[in-house]
Scaffold this motif. Structure first.
Motif, PDB file in Angstrom:
ATOM      1  N   LYS A  12       0.820  -1.216   0.000  1.00  0.00           N
ATOM      2  CA  LYS A  12       0.000   0.000   0.000  1.00  0.00           C
ATOM      3  C   LYS A  12       0.860   1.274   0.000  1.00  0.00           C
ATOM      4  CE  LYS A  12      -4.040  -2.094   2.233  1.00  0.00           C
ATOM      5  NZ  LYS A  12      -5.104  -1.885   3.245  1.00  0.00           N
ATOM      6  N   TYR A  52     -12.463  -2.023  -4.001  1.00  0.00           N
ATOM      7  CA  TYR A  52     -12.975  -2.251  -2.647  1.00  0.00           C
ATOM      8  C   TYR A  52     -14.500  -2.138  -2.594  1.00  0.00           C
ATOM      9  CZ  TYR A  52      -8.363  -2.202  -0.311  1.00  0.00           C
ATOM     10  OH  TYR A  52      -7.094  -2.503   0.146  1.00  0.00           O
ATOM     11  N   PHE A  60     -15.593   3.679   6.701  1.00  0.00           N
ATOM     12  CA  PHE A  60     -14.226   4.037   6.341  1.00  0.00           C
ATOM     13  C   PHE A  60     -13.980   4.040   4.830  1.00  0.00           C
ATOM     14  CE2 PHE A  60     -14.347  -0.510   7.496  1.00  0.00           C
ATOM     15  CZ  PHE A  60     -13.894  -1.101   6.326  1.00  0.00           C
ATOM     16  N   ARG A 105       2.571  -6.597   8.970  1.00  0.00           N
ATOM     17  CA  ARG A 105       1.873  -5.439   9.551  1.00  0.00           C
ATOM     18  C   ARG A 105       2.457  -5.038  10.900  1.00  0.00           C
ATOM     19  NH1 ARG A 105      -3.952  -7.413   7.404  1.00  0.00           N
ATOM     20  NH2 ARG A 105      -4.140  -6.017   5.594  1.00  0.00           N
ATOM     21  N   ILE A 112      -4.994   0.949  11.519  1.00  0.00           N
ATOM     22  CA  ILE A 112      -5.874  -0.001  10.819  1.00  0.00           C
ATOM     23  C   ILE A 112      -6.062   0.400   9.358  1.00  0.00           C
ATOM     24  CG2 ILE A 112      -8.049   1.118  11.475  1.00  0.00           C
ATOM     25  CD1 ILE A 112      -9.177  -1.761  11.881  1.00  0.00           C
ATOM     26  N   GLU A 113      -5.969   1.698   9.060  1.00  0.00           N
ATOM     27  CA  GLU A 113      -6.087   2.137   7.669  1.00  0.00           C
ATOM     28  C   GLU A 113      -4.732   2.118   6.956  1.00  0.00           C
ATOM     29  OE1 GLU A 113      -8.849   5.206   6.013  1.00  0.00           O
ATOM     30  OE2 GLU A 113      -6.986   6.367   6.038  1.00  0.00           O
ATOM     31  N   ASN A 115      -2.171   0.284   6.832  1.00  0.00           N
ATOM     32  CA  ASN A 115      -1.732  -1.025   7.329  1.00  0.00           C
ATOM     33  C   ASN A 115      -0.839  -1.792   6.345  1.00  0.00           C
ATOM     34  OD1 ASN A 115      -3.702  -1.778   5.551  1.00  0.00           O
ATOM     35  ND2 ASN A 115      -4.821  -3.104   6.957  1.00  0.00           N
ATOM     36  N   HIS A 118      -2.238  -5.360   1.573  1.00  0.00           N
ATOM     37  CA  HIS A 118      -3.537  -6.013   1.375  1.00  0.00           C
ATOM     38  C   HIS A 118      -3.297  -7.426   0.853  1.00  0.00           C
ATOM     39  CE1 HIS A 118      -7.610  -6.816  -0.028  1.00  0.00           C
ATOM     40  NE2 HIS A 118      -7.044  -7.282  -1.130  1.00  0.00           N
TER      41      HIS A 118
END
Ligand code: CMP
Length: 141
Positions: A12, A52, A60, A105, A112-113, A115, A118
């Motif tokens: 990410k 997503y 969120f 992680r 949490i965002e 992170n 994916h």
């Protein structure tokens, strides 16, 4: 007979900004994932929303799609036995506060965002996510 499985992973924007691409890819190789395809790109907010879409009604969603379109990402198609579950184990919990020691992680996620990574959550999701980023001819034989 061993059954190979494929999964899709994304390094990410937060992890790319931290220069963590190499470290994360090293983890894939050390843990016996075969890299079938890999590319660095930026996606638009609209493309992030399509990827997503399953989270469209979550509070969120807007923030998640802003974040995922905020800078370069690296997407990889990975293959190994039990790839979906093994990758999720290697990634650690979605919320880094709950991530085990030794997971990606735990090392690289800051919230949490934000992170870091994916990974597809099931085999059918993996099929959709792989086809979102890669055409069949782009995958190593
Ligand atoms: P990922 O594995 O990419 O799948 C969906 C993403 O939504 C997840 O990782 C998190 O980055 C994000 N996410 C999940 N839950 C929350 C939450 N409660 N608040 C913010 N982002 C979240």
């Amino acid at each position: 007979m061993k059954t190979l499985q494929r999964t899709l992973t994304i390094v990410k924007p937060d992890a790319v900004r931290k220069n963590a691409i190499g470290d994360i890819i090293e983890q894939f190789e050390k843990n016996h994932f075969r890299i079938l395809a890999m590319k660095m790109l930026e996606i638009s907010k609209h493309q992030a929303a399509q990827f997503y879409a399953v989270h469209a009604n979550r509070p969120f969603f807007n923030s998640l799609t802003d974040f995922m379109s905020s800078g370069p990402i690296v997407v990889l198609a990975l293959e190994k036995e039990n790839a979906v579950a093994d990758l999720r184990k290697l990634m650690g919990a979605t919320n880094p506060a709950n991530a085990e020691e030794g997971t990606i992680r735990k090392k690289w996620a800051s919230s949490i965002e934000h992170n870091a990574i994916h990974g597809s959550d099931a085999e059918d999701t993996a099929r959709f996510e792989l086809s979102f980023f890669f055409a069949g001819y782009e995958l190593a034989q």
